[in-house]
Design a protein around this motif. Structure first.
Motif, PDB file in Angstrom:
ATOM      1  N   TRP A  58      40.667  64.412  -2.764  1.00 28.42           N
ATOM      2  CA  TRP A  58      40.611  65.040  -4.092  1.00 28.42           C
ATOM      3  C   TRP A  58      41.467  66.297  -4.151  1.00 28.42           C
ATOM      4  O   TRP A  58      41.527  67.074  -3.191  1.00 28.42           O
ATOM      5  CB  TRP A  58      39.163  65.386  -4.412  1.00 28.42           C
ATOM      6  CG  TRP A  58      38.959  66.231  -5.640  1.00 28.42           C
ATOM      7  CD1 TRP A  58      38.849  65.802  -6.925  1.00 28.42           C
ATOM      8  CD2 TRP A  58      38.813  67.658  -5.684  1.00 28.42           C
ATOM      9  NE1 TRP A  58      38.644  66.861  -7.771  1.00 28.42           N
ATOM     10  CE2 TRP A  58      38.621  68.017  -7.038  1.00 28.42           C
ATOM     11  CE3 TRP A  58      38.833  68.664  -4.724  1.00 28.42           C
ATOM     12  CZ2 TRP A  58      38.441  69.330  -7.449  1.00 28.42           C
ATOM     13  CZ3 TRP A  58      38.666  69.982  -5.129  1.00 28.42           C
ATOM     14  CH2 TRP A  58      38.474  70.308  -6.474  1.00 28.42           C
ATOM     15  N   THR A  73      33.088  66.673  -3.439  1.00 27.67           N
ATOM     16  CA  THR A  73      34.339  66.145  -3.977  1.00 27.67           C
ATOM     17  C   THR A  73      34.866  65.046  -3.054  1.00 27.67           C
ATOM     18  O   THR A  73      34.804  65.171  -1.829  1.00 27.67           O
ATOM     19  CB  THR A  73      35.380  67.265  -4.113  1.00 27.67           C
ATOM     20  OG1 THR A  73      35.495  67.955  -2.864  1.00 27.67           O
ATOM     21  CG2 THR A  73      34.970  68.260  -5.188  1.00 27.67           C
ATOM     22  N   GLU A 125      35.474  69.169 -15.051  1.00 31.10           N
ATOM     23  CA  GLU A 125      35.771  68.359 -13.877  1.00 31.10           C
ATOM     24  C   GLU A 125      37.117  68.734 -13.276  1.00 31.10           C
ATOM     25  O   GLU A 125      37.964  69.385 -13.913  1.00 31.10           O
ATOM     26  CB  GLU A 125      35.741  66.876 -14.219  1.00 31.10           C
ATOM     27  CG  GLU A 125      36.717  66.453 -15.274  1.00 31.10           C
ATOM     28  CD  GLU A 125      36.543  64.988 -15.640  1.00 31.10           C
ATOM     29  OE1 GLU A 125      37.284  64.533 -16.523  1.00 31.10           O
ATOM     30  OE2 GLU A 125      35.686  64.304 -15.053  1.00 31.10           O
ATOM     31  N   ASN A 126      37.268  68.326 -12.010  1.00 31.02           N
ATOM     32  CA  ASN A 126      38.515  68.540 -11.271  1.00 31.02           C
ATOM     33  C   ASN A 126      38.957  70.001 -11.314  1.00 31.02           C
ATOM     34  O   ASN A 126      40.123  70.318 -11.526  1.00 31.02           O
ATOM     35  CB  ASN A 126      39.619  67.627 -11.812  1.00 31.02           C
ATOM     36  CG  ASN A 126      39.283  66.165 -11.600  1.00 31.02           C
ATOM     37  OD1 ASN A 126      38.736  65.794 -10.554  1.00 31.02           O
ATOM     38  ND2 ASN A 126      39.568  65.334 -12.586  1.00 31.02           N
ATOM     39  N   ASP A 168      29.164  64.924  -7.601  1.00 30.68           N
ATOM     40  CA  ASP A 168      30.335  64.916  -6.713  1.00 30.68           C
ATOM     41  C   ASP A 168      30.977  66.300  -6.631  1.00 30.68           C
ATOM     42  O   ASP A 168      32.195  66.451  -6.749  1.00 30.68           O
ATOM     43  CB  ASP A 168      31.350  63.882  -7.204  1.00 30.68           C
ATOM     44  CG  ASP A 168      30.722  62.510  -7.374  1.00 30.68           C
ATOM     45  OD1 ASP A 168      30.197  61.981  -6.380  1.00 30.68           O
ATOM     46  OD2 ASP A 168      30.723  61.988  -8.505  1.00 30.68           O
ATOM     47  N   THR A 169      30.151  67.288  -6.433  1.00 31.23           N
ATOM     48  CA  THR A 169      30.585  68.686  -6.458  1.00 31.23           C
ATOM     49  C   THR A 169      30.276  69.352  -5.122  1.00 31.23           C
ATOM     50  O   THR A 169      29.246  69.077  -4.504  1.00 31.23           O
ATOM     51  CB  THR A 169      29.899  69.427  -7.622  1.00 31.23           C
ATOM     52  OG1 THR A 169      30.466  68.964  -8.851  1.00 31.23           O
ATOM     53  CG2 THR A 169      30.066  70.926  -7.522  1.00 31.23           C
ATOM     54  N   ARG A 217      33.127  66.672  -9.927  1.00 30.14           N
ATOM     55  CA  ARG A 217      34.257  66.917  -9.025  1.00 30.14           C
ATOM     56  C   ARG A 217      34.780  68.346  -9.183  1.00 30.14           C
ATOM     57  O   ARG A 217      35.928  68.595  -9.543  1.00 30.14           O
ATOM     58  CB  ARG A 217      35.367  65.896  -9.248  1.00 30.14           C
ATOM     59  CG  ARG A 217      34.968  64.478  -8.866  1.00 30.14           C
ATOM     60  CD  ARG A 217      36.158  63.540  -8.865  1.00 30.14           C
ATOM     61  NE  ARG A 217      36.757  63.425 -10.184  1.00 30.14           N
ATOM     62  CZ  ARG A 217      36.306  62.631 -11.148  1.00 30.14           C
ATOM     63  NH1 ARG A 217      35.238  61.879 -10.935  1.00 30.14           N
ATOM     64  NH2 ARG A 217      36.910  62.579 -12.311  1.00 30.14           N
TER      65      ARG A 217
END
Length: 540
Positions: free
Chosen positions: A285, A281, A305-306, A349-350, A325
């Protein structure tokens, strides 16, 4: 999601025919329900060498002769495998007190739950088999446990059936393999009079394995004195005779998913290797949602996501899902359920962290996924490539940072912990491609782990390695399948036995340019050349 229970499957067992062995006196006494009996666990009368898709340790026709007392217990079986195998299901011989259903658990060698099987409410008694929520790869020589909760007690319990070691195919159980705990849902470790609680594991291996018959025991009459208050006691009863049936099932519900938003972040630079700082991430973030426990994705093409998940797994139950993410602490990403692989999974992006509780399982499994700019930091297992039997496809790992730590307790001398961790391991995997990534194993003086990259001839297909930094383990880099290896960097002095151990050198591995030992700075990702690296490692 509760899974559909099944009656006992017709295993293509290593032991095709077995019978119980009783003394005349013990058999009569059991039928009269006067006292406890002690049958031999099983006596082999014939064994075949036919291939076995699935194996269990105990014979399906083994029936309990006695029940425990009415206190609540967690009862189970401690076992090992002699070579890698997938745990698929749990078998339980249900007594009448399990009419409300129960939860069975597969436990890791360190006592962490790996997977569960839900036995639904049913008034039927007898042997029942239920699939684990997700199959689990078992490592040879490790002690695993399968157990179930008996809230009202009266569980099947036959004393002195585990006075000797028992084996079938790849499955082994040492003496005193029956284990229990006085607290429901707890990892059972205590033993009592070599009792068998009639709980078993079903594994898949792809072939028959060894055909050595298991030992038999001489039937004797069980002690008539009252057991101590710290262990289950047994009471005479006639064996249940009704056939097992399947219970009701619950339809899965669709879990909420999030909509796609912006494009992923810029990948790390091409010279230095990825680091903790530029993978996972992004800096600054914050999640839009936090979940404690599992999160299920059941919509094909969904974007998640997020999201932050604490003490739970991200379960991918649909194809072509994108995970972007997302941060997971004390959990994993899993895309095989009910023997079906959800291919087309993209993870970007994790971050996956060890968290407060190491689950002892791969951070990402099984196959048919792409991992980009993923950070795995601290779990005891990293990436798993497998699941061909479940339809899993190829795996790609790009611009990612994987750093795997030993089990808790490995920092202590004499802990007796045997850790076989890998930053990336293949078992029955399709082609794997790893580019511009770091695979790092962090051993202790007492737990060295296995390899940073481990792709042996255990059903695996092939590998492409390009611009990859590996560090740590007994042998740092192990490739036994055909493959192409270029720009492989092995961190100097990061191994216990050697830098590489590749059995296919000259017989399937193309050893290209740029493979070398390097001096490596983990914080910045910078490196400098030290000397050339042979495919044979020290042997070259």
């Amino acid at each position: 999601m509760p899974l559909t229970p099944r009656p006992p499957r017709k295993h293509r067992r290593i032991s095709a025919k077995r019978k119980l062995s009783f003394s005349r006196r013990s058999l009569v006494m059991a039928l009269l329900a006067v006292t406890l009996t002690t049958p031999a666990l099983f006596a082999a009368t014939e064994r075949t060498s036919a291939a076995a898709e699935t194996q269990s340790l105990l014979p399906d026709d083994l029936r309990p002769r006695a029940l425990g007392d009415s206190r609540p217990w967690e009862v189970g079986l401690k076992f090992q495998v002699t070579r890698p195998a997938y745990a698929e299901s749990i078998q339980v011989y249900r007594s009448q007190t399990l009419s409300r259903g129960t939860i069975a658990t597969l436990w890791s060698p360190t006592g962490s739950p790996l997977s569960t099987a839900t036995f639904p409410a049913s008034g039927q008694t007898g042997l029942q088999t239920v699939d684990l929520d997700s199959p689990v790869l078992l490592e040879p020589g490790e002690n695993y446990v399968v157990s179930y909760s008996a809230p009202q007690g009266r569980q099947p319990q036959d004393q002195r059936q585990f006075t000797r070691a028992v084996s079938n195919g790849v499955l082994r159980a040492a003496p005193d393999a029956g284990v229990y705990s006085g607290r429901l849902g707890n990892y059972p470790t205590r033993t009592y009079r070599a009792s068998n609680y009639h709980v078993d594991v079903v594994v898949s291996t792809g072939d028959a394995g060894p055909t050595t018959p298991p030992p038999t025991t001489t039937p004797t009459t069980a002690p008539t004195s009252e057991p101590t208050t710290t262990a289950p006691t047994t009471a005479p009863t006639t064996a249940p005779t009704s056939a097992p049936t399947t219970g009701p099932t619950t339809a899965p519900t669709t879990a909420p998913t999030t909509a796609p938003t912006t494009a992923p972040t810029t990948p790390p630079g091409s010279r230095n290797f990825p680091t903790r700082a530029n993978t996972g991430t992004p800096s600054g973030w914050t999640p839009t949602r936090t979940i404690n426990g599992d999160h299920n994705v059941t919509t094909a093409g969904a974007v998640v996501e997020n999201l932050r998940i604490v003490n739970g797994n991200l379960n991918i139950r649909a194809a072509n899902v994108t995970v972007r993410r997302v941060e997971i602490s004390s959990g994993q990403i899993n895309n095989v359920f009910s023997r079906q692989c959800s291919n087309g999974l993209v993870i970007e992006d994790t971050t996956i962290l060890r968290g407060a509780n190491d689950i002892g399982q791969p951070a990402i499994q099984f196959g048919g996924y792409t991992a980009r700019r993923v950070k795995i930091d601290g779990p005891s297992e990293g990436l798993r490539v497998g699941g061909k039997d479940y339809g899993c496809g190829e795996v790609r790992v790009e611009d990612s940072f994987v750093s795997v730590n030993a089990y808790a307790g490995c920092e202590r001398a004499g802990s007796g912990i045997d850790w076989h961790g890998d930053a990336l391991q293949g078992y029955n995997g399709a082609k794997v491609t790893v580019r511009h990534s770091v695979l790092k194993l962090n051993p202790t003086p007492y737990c060295i782990g296995n390899s940073a990259f481990f792709y042996p001839t255990q059903g695996n297909t092939s590998a492409v390695i390009d611009d990859v930094l590996v560090s740590g383990g007994g042998f740092v880099f192990r490739l036994d399948t055909p493959g192409q290896v270029t720009n492989l960097k092995v961190a100097e002095d990061s191994w216990i036995y050697g830098p590489s151990h590749n059995q296919a050198c000259g017989a399937g591995i193309t050893w290209g340019a740029g493979n070398e030992y390097v001096n490596y700075n983990e914080g910045t990702g910078a490196w400098s050349s030290s000397r050339p690296l042979s495919c044979l490692g020290f042997r070259g």
